[in-house]
Structures are given as structure tokens and as C-alpha cells.
Design a protein around this motif. Structure first.
Motif, PDB file in Angstrom:
ATOM      1  N   HIS A 233      87.439  34.077  78.829  1.00  0.00           N
ATOM      2  CA  HIS A 233      86.226  33.264  78.835  1.00  0.00           C
ATOM      3  C   HIS A 233      85.363  33.639  80.044  1.00  0.00           C
ATOM      4  O   HIS A 233      85.694  33.304  81.186  1.00  0.00           O
ATOM      5  CB  HIS A 233      86.584  31.778  78.906  1.00  0.00           C
ATOM      6  CG  HIS A 233      87.368  31.286  77.727  1.00  0.00           C
ATOM      7  ND1 HIS A 233      86.775  30.736  76.609  1.00  0.00           N
ATOM      8  CD2 HIS A 233      88.716  31.272  77.482  1.00  0.00           C
ATOM      9  CE1 HIS A 233      87.707  30.390  75.730  1.00  0.00           C
ATOM     10  NE2 HIS A 233      88.897  30.707  76.245  1.00  0.00           N
ATOM     11  N   PHE A 234      84.248  34.340  79.798  1.00  0.00           N
ATOM     12  CA  PHE A 234      83.250  34.576  80.835  1.00  0.00           C
ATOM     13  C   PHE A 234      82.275  33.402  80.940  1.00  0.00           C
ATOM     14  O   PHE A 234      81.405  33.401  81.808  1.00  0.00           O
ATOM     15  CB  PHE A 234      82.466  35.856  80.536  1.00  0.00           C
ATOM     16  CG  PHE A 234      83.238  37.121  80.790  1.00  0.00           C
ATOM     17  CD1 PHE A 234      83.288  37.671  82.062  1.00  0.00           C
ATOM     18  CD2 PHE A 234      83.930  37.758  79.771  1.00  0.00           C
ATOM     19  CE1 PHE A 234      83.993  38.832  82.321  1.00  0.00           C
ATOM     20  CE2 PHE A 234      84.646  38.924  80.013  1.00  0.00           C
ATOM     21  CZ  PHE A 234      84.680  39.460  81.289  1.00  0.00           C
ATOM     22  N   THR A 235      82.424  32.432  80.094  1.00  0.00           N
ATOM     23  CA  THR A 235      81.552  31.261  80.052  1.00  0.00           C
ATOM     24  C   THR A 235      81.602  30.503  81.369  1.00  0.00           C
ATOM     25  O   THR A 235      82.658  30.392  81.997  1.00  0.00           O
ATOM     26  CB  THR A 235      81.985  30.339  78.900  1.00  0.00           C
ATOM     27  OG1 THR A 235      81.992  31.097  77.681  1.00  0.00           O
ATOM     28  CG2 THR A 235      81.053  29.155  78.755  1.00  0.00           C
ATOM     29  N   LYS A 236      80.452  29.986  81.784  1.00  0.00           N
ATOM     30  CA  LYS A 236      80.372  29.225  83.021  1.00  0.00           C
ATOM     31  C   LYS A 236      81.282  27.999  82.973  1.00  0.00           C
ATOM     32  O   LYS A 236      81.508  27.405  81.924  1.00  0.00           O
ATOM     33  CB  LYS A 236      78.934  28.767  83.278  1.00  0.00           C
ATOM     34  CG  LYS A 236      77.943  29.887  83.563  1.00  0.00           C
ATOM     35  CD  LYS A 236      78.131  30.449  84.954  1.00  0.00           C
ATOM     36  CE  LYS A 236      77.035  31.425  85.313  1.00  0.00           C
ATOM     37  NZ  LYS A 236      77.206  31.999  86.662  1.00  0.00           N
ATOM     38  N   TYR A 237      81.767  27.608  84.147  1.00  0.00           N
ATOM     39  CA  TYR A 237      82.709  26.486  84.279  1.00  0.00           C
ATOM     40  C   TYR A 237      82.131  25.203  83.694  1.00  0.00           C
ATOM     41  O   TYR A 237      82.838  24.423  83.045  1.00  0.00           O
ATOM     42  CB  TYR A 237      83.035  26.306  85.758  1.00  0.00           C
ATOM     43  CG  TYR A 237      83.922  25.125  86.077  1.00  0.00           C
ATOM     44  CD1 TYR A 237      85.305  25.223  85.963  1.00  0.00           C
ATOM     45  CD2 TYR A 237      83.374  23.918  86.499  1.00  0.00           C
ATOM     46  CE1 TYR A 237      86.121  24.146  86.259  1.00  0.00           C
ATOM     47  CE2 TYR A 237      84.171  22.836  86.804  1.00  0.00           C
ATOM     48  CZ  TYR A 237      85.548  22.952  86.684  1.00  0.00           C
ATOM     49  OH  TYR A 237      86.342  21.877  86.977  1.00  0.00           O
ATOM     50  N   THR A 238      80.839  24.960  83.918  1.00  0.00           N
ATOM     51  CA  THR A 238      80.220  23.713  83.453  1.00  0.00           C
ATOM     52  C   THR A 238      80.243  23.596  81.940  1.00  0.00           C
ATOM     53  O   THR A 238      80.294  22.483  81.395  1.00  0.00           O
ATOM     54  CB  THR A 238      78.768  23.620  83.954  1.00  0.00           C
ATOM     55  OG1 THR A 238      78.081  24.835  83.611  1.00  0.00           O
ATOM     56  CG2 THR A 238      78.723  23.430  85.462  1.00  0.00           C
ATOM     57  N   ILE A 239      80.209  24.727  81.238  1.00  0.00           N
ATOM     58  CA  ILE A 239      80.276  24.692  79.775  1.00  0.00           C
ATOM     59  C   ILE A 239      81.722  24.686  79.306  1.00  0.00           C
ATOM     60  O   ILE A 239      82.074  23.995  78.339  1.00  0.00           O
ATOM     61  CB  ILE A 239      79.507  25.886  79.178  1.00  0.00           C
ATOM     62  CG1 ILE A 239      78.020  25.760  79.515  1.00  0.00           C
ATOM     63  CG2 ILE A 239      79.713  25.980  77.678  1.00  0.00           C
ATOM     64  CD1 ILE A 239      77.164  26.881  78.978  1.00  0.00           C
TER      65      ILE A 239
END
Length: 771
Positions: A301-307
Motif C-alpha cells: 500500500h503506497f496509499t497515504k496513512y490518512t486514507i
């Protein structure tokens, strides 16, 4: 197959994943190339090898592609043959913009933008992997913000200067990889692409291989301006159409790398809007991976932590089979791991001399307790292999580096045991510094009174009283009381494990700032020494970024600085024409905003916005002057209303313009790339030797001379020789040097301590260098 997670959030380096196949004909594959990756890989000896076949980028922002220029330069030096580069909308245009500051003969780069293909269509395939993609665009497209460019009336006086703003052809001697007959080789290569007969010189093995590959009927040059960037004919039409209007960015990018020998998949996810996750319900291929109908062993997951922490996001990925390993790469609101361990050892030793002038990197979560170390576990290695007759491969995780520096006090103890006299010598230096530095409450209670005292000291030609330091172990509470210089990077073109690329932060008593040069990793150095929160504050307080010339080690970090600026007011990026053209193209892709002004315009026009920025810095004089390096190279001279004068040489040979500007300067920051024995190198590459820099400081009668921009041959202390008069006014800069201007009398004592810590040598041995 090994999957190596590389990141160093404490150095501002976002995550990437390097896949390495152990098969005889297997390759390497890199997912995302964040800014600063090349230097980090060099230090830890994990840089991609000749087996690197493809890179996959999930966005065109600096967190995903900011290090690709450095990667290509490194691969070029290694003689790499070909590289497939897969990215999102605008990726081809991003690579094409690099022509303004660098050209490379090899590797041949074949670019593809995945969003122009159908979901599930194969992007890249070889004997080891088959790469597919899935993307999703929310109904409301993101509009591209247009950057602002400073415009001026075209008077006769300005017309000649305005011509410098136009893109210029690089002179052969200014090419970063200049070689004899380089232009001839380029011309021959271009002719071969167009069906000409063999004009390549004998011995150009890589070039000949490149020409053979170029005969692939499916590949065409991306443009006539850069000969080693290719794409497929159909992709060229689609990319040209996509860049004719605003760049539309997908809200979800997934790369599915199918491992052929293991019959399983690795999924790489970058989601920027939770609404885009509906693709997992609507796309048959994604839902098959989610349900386990199709084998998948790992999700990165390269997705930002907030998402990632959103309920909707977690719900989607909790539906994957339990045996699927899910790796969340964004660690959230923490300053993260430090990756440059060798530089940390150097800073720790220098901090023994002075905690004010050589502050330690920022710590998060330990209240500034020096007994606590930093998080240094930056590498995670996952080995994926088949097990017997099982259809599901086994994934084994291990830390790829040891946390041997968890308690840096051991470094100090070992140093004193090795050299018992050193402890007493360091105490002597500390005592000298304490006799100069007053205790808190010296009467400088206001900025106005402090400025008056500083002005009087500068008139006498010596400063002996230090104002309060800019840094503490809790930089969010810093109170700025006087102008200071902070050296973010003191190295040159080749990265090393001790010195970062050029970057100098000048902060005024008001807190407003000027950034002189911004090589790759400048934002990371701000994060390293100040922490993310304070780094953002510093960037928001910048009035001007000034760039000396077009070489990558002086300007590749601009975009990350611009990205992290959230202040509503615009600021100026002052740069030569080639950098101006590069920024104009790339910022149109990334949606950035700033005022772009040529070096020869800024401070010389009647523009109110320019003089307002200069005034907020407290300056009354600003001058960029030509120096002898590559095409459009500049030095900088500024004078403050309080009387002090700072001059920066840029990269240059000794020249009259510099001597005229630096005469009587309070501080001259001068490049000192080579030792005198390598003067032939300095002449050929148009740099200065240490002796030449010292001589310029002596001739100009500067109050303090600070040497920087050292070749990677000299990672620590250069062996300076010269007249005692100028040596006693000279200071060697290290990454993290904090120099208050009211504290210049410390220079001799600091140099004495540095010499004891790092006995000078003319060049380093093989263990000192990474490259």
C-alpha cells in the motif's frame, strides 16, 4: 523473488519497492523512484544493478518520480542498455522535460502511460513477470493549477535579458556527461534511428546495441529533442493528446505484477480518494484478486496513512484472503527512520564540539532525550518462494539492516578509547566557545536592539557575542533572534554517504528565509534536521529560492520545496533560463505554483513584488553575477540593511566578477571541489581548488570564508594549506552546520576541534566512498 522495501521518512525519502528475481535470466523491477533514493541506495549498497528492466510509478509527483533523473544518470554511468518506464498521465512529458538540464546516450528509455490502456491490459512482460494495471478516475476531474511567471515590460534594456528566458541548446562543454565528440555520437545515433547507415564509431558497444534496439518498428522517438527517450507509436499519439489540455490524475492506480514461475501476483496500490475504491467492486480482475479466485500473495500500500486508516479502505482490503501479506508503507504522523547513517556518525562527532553549531538530527517521540537513539531500521526484505507442492508461495520477512547505532553514545566512548587525548582537546574547544557565547539574557531582548548590537560589531570587523541558537531538540518552539546560515548539503555532483547535494538556508531575524540552491534531497535535509512540522514552517517562510545553474545537484530539489509550501502568498524561484524552462513544463504537470524569474531580472527590474520580497528579507542590495562554469552560471551577493554582506560563489573558476562582488564581504561561501594536486580536474570541469578558494578569500579580505561543495573524494576534513591569516578566518562546512552571523568569531575554535576529530587527508580510501 525478493521484495526490498526502501524508505527513510526521517530523511524525507518516501517508500519504494525493489523486486529482484534470482532466476538466471531474471531481472529487477522498481516501483516508485522517490527523490533521494539514489543516495540512499548507494550508502546501503542496494542500488539497482544492470538487471534493472522496468520502473513503475504511481504518480508524477516528487514522492513517486523525483529520483528518476538521478537514477538515469547513475544507470548511464554504469552503461545500462534499456529501461522500460511506466507511469501515469504526464509521465512522458515529465521525462521529456529533463532535456533542459541533462541528456544521456544510454539507457534507452521506453516510456508508457498506463492510463491510456484498457484496465487489465498488459503493460510490460518478460520471462519473469507480466505487469497489468487498473486505474479509476472520479467523475470530477482535478483541474491543473497554472503556475505564475513574472512578466516584465520589454524595454530595450530588458529585451536582451528576456532572451535568456528562452530554452537554449546546451553547449557541448556544459553537458553533465561530456565526452570527446559527444555531439557527433548523438548525431550518428539520431541518423541511425532515421534509417541511415552505420555511422557509429567503433568501440561504442552500448550505442550499437541501442541502435539495434531502436530498429524495433513499434518504437519511435518521443521527440526530436532527446534521442534516448522512446515510446510506441500508438502511445505517442495518446500521450500527445493527453498533454494538450489539463493533466487529469487518476484517483486509484494499481499495478499487478504477475510472477510467472510462482503463479501468484504482487499488487501495488496507490489510492488518493476512497471513492475510487469502487473499482474493486466493478472491475472483474480486481475482485478476483480480492476474493482469492486469482492468487495474490502480497499487497503493498503506497496509499497515504490518512486514507489507509479510513473504514471504507480497511473494509475493502480486509476482504482479501488471510494468507495475503499486506504491507502498509506510510507510517503516518511520525518523523520515521533515518537512512543516512554515515552522516549521522559524522554529525554526532561534530556535536561533541558544539551543540549549537552542529545540531543533531531531529528526534520524534522521545522528548529530546539524547540517551534515546533514532529509528534506523529502514529496510524490510521479503523473500517469496514456492514450498513443495503448495499452490500458495511462502513469504518470509527479515530486517535487511542492523540497528547498530541505536545508542550513539557508544560512538563517543569508542572514539575516546581509541584516542585518549581527544576528550581533553574537545573540552578545551568547548571552554573557548563558552567564553565567547554568553548565557541567556544578555540584554538583547528585542530584534531591534539585537540588530543594533550586531551592526556595531560588524562595523568593528568582528562579532564576539552569539544570539540565541536557531535550533533546539524541539525545533517547533524555536525563537529566531538573528540572521543565520544553515548548510543543508555540502557535496557536489556525485552523491556520497557523508555529504548531500548543495543547499544553503539563510534565515533572517524575522524568520523569513532565502534558500540558495536546492539539489536533490534538500527537502529531506530540512526534515532530517528540523522535523516535518518545522520544515514546513521554514518552507512557508521562504521568500526566494535562488538557483546558481542548471546542474542536477543544484536544482532537482526545487519541486519538493514547492510541493510542501502551503502558504497562500506566492514566492519567487530565481533561476537561469534552462531551469526556468524545466520548471515551467514540470509544474504544469504537477499543478504547482510560484513566480519564476530569471537571475538577471531579479533585483534589477522595477517589479514591486520582487522588491517587496527583498524588503521582507531585510535586504537593501541584491545582485546575481556571471561566473565561469557552464552556460548561464551565477554567483549571488546580498547586503542586509544592518550592514552585513553575504556572497555565494556558485560553481566557478576564479574570476573577476566574483572577486569584485566578494570584496569586503562579511561571509564568502566559496566552492572548493578539488585539492591542488587535481587542478587539472578543476580546470576541465570549471571548478576551484581549495588553494584557489583560499586565495580569493584573502584577496577580497573577507571576514569569514566558508568552504563547501567538496568532491566525494573528501568526505570529511580536507587538508587545507595556506597563509595563517586567511586560514584563521576559514571554516569547512559540513551538512548541518549552523552558523549565526553574530557568531563568526567561533570559526577558529570550531576549525581546531574539527581538525582534532578528523585528521586531514588528501583523499579518502575506498571504504569512505560509496560511488
Amino acid at each position: 523473488m525478493d521484495a526490498l522495501v526502501v524508505r527513510a521518512e526521517g530523511d524525507g525519502i518516501r517508500p519504494s519497492v525493489l523486486l529482484t528475481s534470482h532466476a538466471r535470466l531474471g531481472g529487477q523491477y522498481l516501483i516508485n523512484v522517490p527523490e533521494g533514493l539514489s543516495r540512499l541506495c548507494l550508502e546501503h549498497k542496494i542500488r539497482p544493478t544492470g538487471k534493472l528492466k522496468a520502473v513503475f510509478c504511481t504518480d508524477t509527483k516528487q514522492d513517486q518520480v523525483g529520483g528518476i533523473a538521478g537514477l538515469l544518470l547513475r544507470l548511464s554511468q554504469d552503461g545500462h542498455g534499456q529501461l522500460e518506464a511506466v507511469g501515469t498521465n504526464g509521465f512522458g512529458k515529465y521525462l521529456h522535460a529533463m532535456r533542459h538540464f541533462v541528456r544521456w546516450l544510454h539507457p534507452k528509455v521506453v516510456v508508457m502511460e498506463c492510463e491510456h490502456l484498457q484496465a487489465g491490459e498488459v503493460l510490460y512482460e518478460d520471462d519473469t513477470i507480466a505487469a497489468l494495471h487498473y486505474s479509476h478516475q472520479q467523475p470530477v476531474a482535478l483541474e491543473r493549477k497554472r503556475h505564475r511567471i513574472e512578466r516584465m515590460d520589454m524595454t530595450d534594456a530588458a529585451a536582451k535579458s528576456h532572451a535568456l528566458l528562452q530554452p537554449m541548446r546546451m553547449a557541448p562543454e556544459c553537458l553533465p556527461m561530456a565526452q570527446p565528440d559527444l555531439q557527433g555520437r548523438l548525431n550518428a545515433f539520431f541518423a541511425q534511428q532515421q534509417g541511415g547507415v552505420s555511422q557509429i564509431r567503433e568501440g561504442m558497444n552500448v550505442g550499437r546495441k541501442q541502435v539495434e534496439n531502436a530498429k524495433d518498428g513499434n518504437l519511435v522517438p518521443f521527440s526530436d529533442e532527446i534521442g534516448s527517450l522512446f515510446c510506441k507509436q500508438a502511445d505517442k499519439r495518446r500521450m500527445a493528446a493527453s498533454t494538450s489540455g489539463p493533466i487529469k490524475t487518476s484517483d486509484l492506480i494499481c499495478y499487478n505484477l504477475r510472477l510467472k514461475s510462482l503463479n501468484t501476483s504482487l499488487l501495488f496500490v496507490d489510492c488518493r480518494d476512497v471513492g475510487a475504491l469502487s473499482a474493486f467492486e466493478n472491475d472483474r480482475n480486481l475482485s478476483a484478486l480480492q476474493s482469492g479466485e486469482r492468487a495474490c500473495c502480497m499487497v503493498f500500500h503506497f496509499t497515504k496513512y490518512t486514507i489507509c486508516t479510513c473504514t471504507q479502505y480497511q473494509k475493502i482490503f480486509q476482504q482479501f484472503p488471510s494468507q495475503v501479506h499486506q504491507i502498509f508503507l506510510d507510517k503516518g504522523p511520525t518523523n520515521g527512520t533515518l537512512g543516512h547513517h554515515s552522516a549521522l556518525r559524522t554529525t554526532w562527532k561534530l556535536n561533541m564540539i558544539s551543540k549549537v553549531h552542529f545540531p543533531l538530527p531531529f528526534r520524534s517521540g522521545n522528548g529530546g532525550d539524547e540517551s534515546q537513539g533514532w529509528d534506523l531500521e529502514l529496510l524490510e526484505k521479503y523473500t517469496i518462494k514456492s514450498v513443495g507442492d503448495s499452490t500458495q508461495p511462502r513469504v518470509q520477512m527479515e530486517a535487511a539492516n542492523s540497528n547498530e547505532m541505536d545508542n550513539m553514545s557508544a560512538v563517543e566512548t569508542a572514539l575516546f578509547e581509541e584516542n585518549p587525548e581527544l576528550e581533553q582537546q574537545i573540552r578545551q574547544v568547548r571552554t573557548k566557545l563558552e567564553t565567547i557565547t554568553p548565557v541567556a539574557g544578555d540584554g538583547a531582548s528585542t530584534n531591534k536592539s539585537a540588530a543594533e548590537k550586531l551592526r556595531e560589531k560588524l562595523k568593528r570587523g568582528a562579532c564576539t557575542v552569539a544570539t540565541a541558537p536557531i535550533l533546539t531538540d524541539k525545533p517547533q518552539t524555536v525563537a529566531q533572534k538573528g540572521p543565520s546560515i544553515f548548510f543543508l548539503g555540502t557535496g557536489c555532483a556525485e552523491p556520497s554517504k557523508y555529504r548531500a547535494s548543495s543547499g544553503i538556508l539563510v534565515r533572517m531575524g524575522s524568520g523569513r528565509g532565502l534558500l540558495i540552491d536546492a539539489g536533490e534531497g534538500t527537502w529531506g535535509q530540512l526534515v532530517r534536521f528540523f522535523g516535518t512540522s518545522m520544515a514546513e514552517r521554514i518552507v512557508n517562510d521562504l521568500e526566494v529560492i535562488w538557483i546558481s545553474h542548471k546542474h542536477a545537484d543544484h536544482m532537482l530539489g526545487i519541486l519538493s520545496i514547492v510541493k510542501h509550501r502551503t502558504a497562500s502568498t506566492s514566492f519567487h524561484v530565481v533561476c537561469p533560463g534552462q531551469v526556468h524552462s524545466w520548471l515551467e513544463e514540470v509544474m504544469s504537470i504537477q499543478g504547482s505554483s510560484c513566480r519564476l524569474v530569471h537571475c538577471e531580472h531579479f533585483g534589477r527590474s522595477e517589479s514591486s513584488t520582487q522588491w517587496e520580497a527583498i524588503g521582507r528579507l531585510g535586504l537593501k542590495e541584491w545582485s546575481s553575477f556571471r561566473v565561469i562554469h557552464c552556460e548561464q552560471s551565477y554567483g549571488l551577493s546580498i547586503r542586509h540593511a544592518d550592514g552585513w554582506k553575504l556572497v555565494f560563489s556558485g560553481d566557478t573558476r576564479p574570476c573577476r566578477n566574483l572577486q569584485a562582488a566578494a570584496r569586503g564581504a562579511t561571509v564568502l561561501i566559496h566552492e572548493a571541489t578539488f585539492e591542488e594536486e587535481l587542478k587539472s580536474h578543476a580546470l576541465r570541469k570549471k571548478h576551484c581548488t581549495w588553494k584557489e578558494a583560499l586565495e580569493t578569500g584573502r584577496i577580497c579580505n573577507v571576514q569569514t570564508l566558508v568552504l563547501t561543495h567538496f568532491s566525494q573524494r573528501y568526505p570529511k576534513m580536507p587538508a587545507l594549506e595556506g597563509p595563517p591569516d586567511i586560514l584563521n578566518r576559514t571554516l569547512v562546512a559540513f551538512d548541518g552546520l549552523h552558523l549565526p552571523l553574530s557568531d563568526l568569531a567561533h570559526a577558529p575554535s570550531l576549525m581546531q576541534g574539527i581538525r582534532w576529530l578528523f585528521p586531514a587527508s588528501s583523499s579518502s580510501n575506498g571504504e569512505e566512498l560509496v560511488s
